[in-house]
Design a protein around this motif. Structure first.
Motif, PDB file in Angstrom:
ATOM      1  N   GLU A 671      83.887 -16.579  37.854  1.00 43.50           N
ATOM      2  CA  GLU A 671      83.566 -16.944  36.466  1.00 43.50           C
ATOM      3  C   GLU A 671      83.479 -15.695  35.594  1.00 43.50           C
ATOM      4  O   GLU A 671      83.960 -15.680  34.451  1.00 43.50           O
ATOM      5  N   GLU A 672      82.884 -14.624  36.142  1.00 42.94           N
ATOM      6  CA  GLU A 672      82.792 -13.382  35.372  1.00 42.94           C
ATOM      7  C   GLU A 672      84.171 -12.776  35.127  1.00 42.94           C
ATOM      8  O   GLU A 672      84.448 -12.246  34.046  1.00 42.94           O
ATOM      9  N   VAL A 673      85.060 -12.859  36.115  1.00 37.33           N
ATOM     10  CA  VAL A 673      86.419 -12.340  35.938  1.00 37.33           C
ATOM     11  C   VAL A 673      87.136 -13.129  34.844  1.00 37.33           C
ATOM     12  O   VAL A 673      87.800 -12.548  33.976  1.00 37.33           O
ATOM     13  N   CYS A 674      87.015 -14.463  34.887  1.00 37.66           N
ATOM     14  CA  CYS A 674      87.675 -15.300  33.868  1.00 37.66           C
ATOM     15  C   CYS A 674      87.099 -15.026  32.480  1.00 37.66           C
ATOM     16  O   CYS A 674      87.837 -15.005  31.484  1.00 37.66           O
ATOM     17  N   THR A 675      85.801 -14.789  32.402  1.00 47.60           N
ATOM     18  CA  THR A 675      85.196 -14.436  31.119  1.00 47.60           C
ATOM     19  C   THR A 675      85.714 -13.089  30.637  1.00 47.60           C
ATOM     20  O   THR A 675      85.963 -12.880  29.450  1.00 47.60           O
ATOM     21  N   GLY A 676      85.905 -12.179  31.593  1.00 52.38           N
ATOM     22  CA  GLY A 676      86.456 -10.876  31.242  1.00 52.38           C
ATOM     23  C   GLY A 676      87.871 -10.974  30.707  1.00 52.38           C
ATOM     24  O   GLY A 676      88.262 -10.219  29.812  1.00 52.38           O
ATOM     25  N   VAL A 677      88.657 -11.908  31.254  1.00 50.88           N
ATOM     26  CA  VAL A 677      90.018 -12.121  30.743  1.00 50.88           C
ATOM     27  C   VAL A 677      89.968 -12.575  29.288  1.00 50.88           C
ATOM     28  O   VAL A 677      90.693 -12.059  28.427  1.00 50.88           O
ATOM     29  N   SER A 678      89.110 -13.547  28.992  1.00 54.26           N
ATOM     30  CA  SER A 678      88.992 -14.044  27.615  1.00 54.26           C
ATOM     31  C   SER A 678      88.520 -12.946  26.673  1.00 54.26           C
ATOM     32  O   SER A 678      89.022 -12.809  25.543  1.00 54.26           O
ATOM     33  N   ALA A 679      87.523 -12.144  27.127  1.00 55.21           N
ATOM     34  CA  ALA A 679      87.002 -11.071  26.277  1.00 55.21           C
ATOM     35  C   ALA A 679      88.071 -10.023  26.000  1.00 55.21           C
ATOM     36  O   ALA A 679      88.213  -9.531  24.873  1.00 55.21           O
ATOM     37  N   ARG A 680      88.858  -9.689  27.030  1.00 59.11           N
ATOM     38  CA  ARG A 680      89.906  -8.703  26.804  1.00 59.11           C
ATOM     39  C   ARG A 680      90.972  -9.258  25.866  1.00 59.11           C
ATOM     40  O   ARG A 680      91.535  -8.528  25.048  1.00 59.11           O
ATOM     41  N   GLY A 681      91.263 -10.551  25.940  1.00 59.70           N
ATOM     42  CA  GLY A 681      92.184 -11.166  24.996  1.00 59.70           C
ATOM     43  C   GLY A 681      91.668 -11.095  23.571  1.00 59.70           C
ATOM     44  O   GLY A 681      92.434 -10.853  22.629  1.00 59.70           O
ATOM     45  N   GLU A 682      90.349 -11.306  23.389  1.00 60.68           N
ATOM     46  CA  GLU A 682      89.762 -11.189  22.046  1.00 60.68           C
ATOM     47  C   GLU A 682      89.853  -9.757  21.541  1.00 60.68           C
ATOM     48  O   GLU A 682      90.055  -9.511  20.349  1.00 60.68           O
ATOM     49  N   MET A 683      89.685  -8.794  22.454  1.00 62.80           N
ATOM     50  CA  MET A 683      89.836  -7.393  22.067  1.00 62.80           C
ATOM     51  C   MET A 683      91.262  -7.115  21.587  1.00 62.80           C
ATOM     52  O   MET A 683      91.481  -6.454  20.568  1.00 62.80           O
ATOM     53  N   MET A 684      92.265  -7.648  22.311  1.00 56.07           N
ATOM     54  CA  MET A 684      93.666  -7.480  21.909  1.00 56.07           C
ATOM     55  C   MET A 684      93.916  -8.078  20.528  1.00 56.07           C
ATOM     56  O   MET A 684      94.592  -7.481  19.679  1.00 56.07           O
ATOM     57  N   LYS A 685      93.377  -9.271  20.301  1.00 54.77           N
ATOM     58  CA  LYS A 685      93.585  -9.931  19.009  1.00 54.77           C
ATOM     59  C   LYS A 685      92.919  -9.151  17.887  1.00 54.77           C
ATOM     60  O   LYS A 685      93.465  -9.040  16.777  1.00 54.77           O
ATOM     61  N   ALA A 686      91.748  -8.580  18.151  1.00 55.07           N
ATOM     62  CA  ALA A 686      91.057  -7.799  17.124  1.00 55.07           C
ATOM     63  C   ALA A 686      91.878  -6.566  16.739  1.00 55.07           C
ATOM     64  O   ALA A 686      91.993  -6.226  15.556  1.00 55.07           O
ATOM     65  N   VAL A 687      92.474  -5.911  17.727  1.00 51.34           N
ATOM     66  CA  VAL A 687      93.316  -4.750  17.433  1.00 51.34           C
ATOM     67  C   VAL A 687      94.558  -5.187  16.661  1.00 51.34           C
ATOM     68  O   VAL A 687      94.986  -4.533  15.708  1.00 51.34           O
ATOM     69  N   SER A 688      95.141  -6.326  17.072  1.00 49.87           N
ATOM     70  CA  SER A 688      96.330  -6.842  16.383  1.00 49.87           C
ATOM     71  C   SER A 688      96.011  -7.186  14.937  1.00 49.87           C
ATOM     72  O   SER A 688      96.787  -6.870  14.020  1.00 49.87           O
ATOM     73  N   ASP A 689      94.863  -7.829  14.703  1.00 57.81           N
ATOM     74  CA  ASP A 689      94.468  -8.178  13.328  1.00 57.81           C
ATOM     75  C   ASP A 689      94.231  -6.928  12.502  1.00 57.81           C
ATOM     76  O   ASP A 689      94.621  -6.859  11.326  1.00 57.81           O
TER      77      ASP A 689
END
Length: 745
Positions: A671-689
């Motif tokens: 569950e922590e790994v899957c949460t980490g995947v989502s968090a890293r995706g949000e980080m990518m989107k923030a940089v893209s924005d």
């Protein structure tokens, strides 16, 4: 702003002159492999402006073409060369035939009538005959008027037989006039080029084209004037036209004369050293020679050359002497992805892919262009190219471009494909911004690379495999060592080294054109495995090196990621090629953890093709041998309806074997790994924005800082709480990103 169209119109000589000249122009006929051409020497002509738009030139040109047989090209040679071909040439030849027929009919007019009737008709015929060569379209209008008048009563002295015979004569002229009915001078558009170049461009877009947009591009040398690029939609077609007028094709007449003079001087001059024989130093040698020749030419003509003008002229001189000519201008356009030169050249324009859209262009190369280009490429690469070795594959580092050439006997003539790479490394936020990949998918792939998974990236040519592989390389921590193996350099090794990554590149022999002295990919891979603890990146899996690659995957490459690309349209294609074509056992194939599929799609059925990651599948470790259906299980699947990549229930239900392996390596719950995947995706989107307002934040140097800071925030939260709260780490990182955005210039 550089207005190429305005300057081209001035060059074409649209002014109308009033004097006439029926003397044929000085011309010669040349027959070659591409057909017969008539070349008119206009350099000593003092009358017109060397253009069909000029009545004086038109008169001499039509007189010259009278009686000519089938020709494919008409060239008017001056400092600027204008070439007429295809429909424009057919229009000119139709006019020449019309003029010749009118002249013959007029010469026979004296045999009509009794000789005592009204002389006005004879004067009209003589006037139309003289007008025909100067302005055939006006002559056709006059003929129609004459034909209408022939049914009316003539002069008071006219007799019946004369009127009847004249009406028949005027009817014959009217039939001739109908043969050029509907054509216009606006449809006669020449190709133009300076005398020192053999590449020609269409001077104006085809009549009826629709303007779409335009933009400016800085030249590769940084000194040439901006290139002004326009995109048009061709009439009655969905195809687009890439329209460019390089500076050299619209330069001032004095500058052009100096380059021509300097070039002729250099051709006569004996080289005072052998610098021109060095492929790497030839450009420097010719630049030095160009400056000296231009200064001498300017001194002779009394023209002062300031430093910027001298440098600009020198660079133009070198571009068309030891460089790639007009191709260099195209390769300086960041919107261009591919440039194709189809054989035989000359008949069709360059085919260009601009921002994913395939376009025709207004640029035409000549046979001498492609012949001289292959000589330069062969010298630069040091690789053979002949009928015995008809394929050349190499990299042009100066232009960040990969070149592939094929020749006889594979094709009639030479065909080129220029694949232009991005000048800076791709990053995952940039791919998110381009919609090639979703933020969540970017986060998942980043975690897989960070978790030392083995990945294969597959797709057809141009689908973005190398771009995605380059971006994933940046997800490897800069504290780790990376070994890359590729035959033609495409991965951003030097850029990554410059920004702090520890990358060691290994070059191998090309699969299609390399020398036997170069190292085979399989040997290079075995050598890499002996070079210690490193992540391994294989530019492209083609043959026997796959066995060594899977050996590296099975041993885990000393606990680091192993990545590579392979041609294929789907995961099943990858399995069939690796297992059945290359011969890797099914059990060994399962050493791969994940396969990502890149494709080109047409959202909404549009003609535009865009790059997308359409599938991310993991390899099931306990499947049935030699059964591709049981080998793959999708983690992410592309939906054309929403044009997005979405996770499957294999992740939601915790059945992903790749994420389970990372969970065990990192000592975290699934569950922590899957949460980490989502968090890293949000980080990518923030940089893209953030990149929408400040693009440099998505480039490798700043993005590397973003990733390092994100990892530092996660580590700080872990030390404080004993476990990672990704929401808290992400919030801390967002505060830092806001300060970075405030620091931007």
């Amino acid at each position: 702003m550089f207005d190429g169209a305005r300057i081209v119109r001035r060059i074409l000589g649209l002014a109308i002159s009033d004097s006439g000249n029926k003397t044929p122009c000085e011309a010669r006929t040349k027959t070659g492999t591409t057909g017969t051409e008539v070349i008119i020497n206009c350099t000593r002509c003092l009358h017109g402006r060397s253009s069909m738009d000029d009545p004086e030139c038109r008169e001499g040109i039509l007189t010259t073409l009278a009686g000519k047989g089938r020709i494919e090209r008409l060239q008017l040679e001056r400092d600027f060369v204008r070439e007429y071909a295809h429909m424009s040439l057919q229009t000119i030849l139709s006019m020449a035939t019309f003029c010749e027929n009118v002249k013959l009919q007029a010469s026979a007019f004296s045999t009509f009538g009794c000789g005592r009737c009204d002389e006005r008709r004879g004067n009209d015929i003589a006037r139309i005959s003289a007008l025909a060569y100067r302005d055939p379209l006006d002559a056709a209008i006059e003929i129609k008027s004459l034909y209408a008048e022939s049914f009316e009563a003539g002069g008071t002295t006219s007799c019946g037989p004369c009127v009847d015979r004249y009406a028949s004569f005027a009817g014959d002229l009217a039939i001739m006039a109908r043969e050029i009915e509907g054509i216009s001078y606006a449809g006669i558009v020449p190709y133009i080029r300076p005398r020192f170049s053999r590449s020609r461009i269409l001077a104006e877009p085809p009549e009826g084209s629709t303007f779409l947009r335009s933009y400016d591009v800085e030249g590769t040398d940084g000194l040439s004037p901006l290139l002004h690029i326009s995109l048009y939609r061709l009439p009655d077609s969905l195809e687009k036209l890439y329209f460019v007028v390089p500076w050299e094709y619209a330069m001032d007449g004095k500058d052009l004369s100096m380059i021509v003079t300097a070039r002729e001087r250099l051709l006569r001059q004996r080289p005072y050293d052998d610098g021109f024989m060095d492929p790497e130093g030839a450009r420097t040698y010719f630049t030095r020679q160009a400056r000296e020749s231009l200064v001498e030419a300017a001194r002779e003509t009394g023209v002062y050359l300031d430093r910027p003008r001298l440098e600009r002229l020198s660079l133009s001189f070198v571009k068309y002497t030891s460089g790639l000519g007009i191709i260099e201008d195209l390769l300086s356009d960041p919107h261009i992805q591919d440039v194709y030169v189809n054989a035989p050249v000359g008949a069709t324009s360059l085919h260009i892919v601009v921002d994913g859209e395939e376009c025709a262009s207004n640029v035409y190369l000549s046979e001498s262009d492609v012949d001289s280009m292959i000589s330069r490429l062969r010298a630069i690469s040091g690789r053979p190219f002949s009928e015995a070795s008809p394929v050349l594959d190499m990299d042009l580092g100066q232009f960040h471009t990969r070149v592939s050439v094929i020749g006889n006997p594979l094709t009639k003539g030479l065909a080129y494909a220029f694949r232009r790479h991005k000048k800076t490394p791709w990053t995952l936020p940039q791919l998110v911004s381009k919609k090639m990949i979703s933020p969540y998918a970017a986060g998942l792939l980043s975690v897989l690379v960070d978790g030392q998974s083995s990945l294969l990236i597959t797709g057809s040519r141009g689908a973005g495999k190398t771009s995605l592989l380059s971006a994933l390389m940046l997800e490897i921590s800069r504290s780790y060592r990376i070994l890359t193996i590729e035959d033609t350099p495409e991965l951003p090794i030097e850029d990554m080294q410059r920004h702090g990554w520890k990358v060691q590149g290994i070059g191998t022999r090309s699969a299609v054109s390399g020398s036997e002295a170069e190292l085979r990919a399989s040997d290079a891979l075995r050598a890499a495995l002996r070079l210690g603890d490193s992540a391994i990146v294989l530019g492209e899996v083609r043959g026997t090196e796959a066995r060594s690659l899977y050996e590296a995957m099975r041993v885990g490459a000393s606990g680091n990621s192993v990545m590579g690309t392979i041609h294929g349209a789907s995961c099943r294609d990858v399995y069939e090629r690796v297992v059945h074509d290359i011969g890797v056992p099914p059990a060994s194939f399962r050493a791969t953890d994940v396969v990502a599929v890149c494709s080109t799609v047409r959202p909404g059925g549009s003609v535009t093709r865009e790059r997308r990651v359409t599938q991310v599948a993991e390899i099931v470790k306990r499947g049935v041998d030699d059964d591709p259906e049981s080998t793959f299980s999708d983690l992410l699947r592309y939906s054309a309806e929403v044009d997005s990549l979405s996770p499957t229930d294999r992740i939601d239900t915790g059945r992903s074997e790749a994420l389970q392996a990372i969970s065990r390596r990192w000592g975290l719950s699934l569950e922590e790994v899957c949460t980490g995947v989502s968090a890293r995706g949000e980080m990518m989107k923030a940089v893209s924005d953030a990149g929408d307002l400040w693009p440099p934040v998505m480039e490798a140097p700043v993005y590397a800082r973003c990733v390092d800071k994100y990892r530092a925030c996660c580590e700080a939260v872990r030390r404080e709480h004993g476990t990672i709260d990704y929401n808290e780490a992400l919030a801390s990182w967002r505060q830092w990103l806001a300060t970075v955005n405030r620091e931007k210039p």
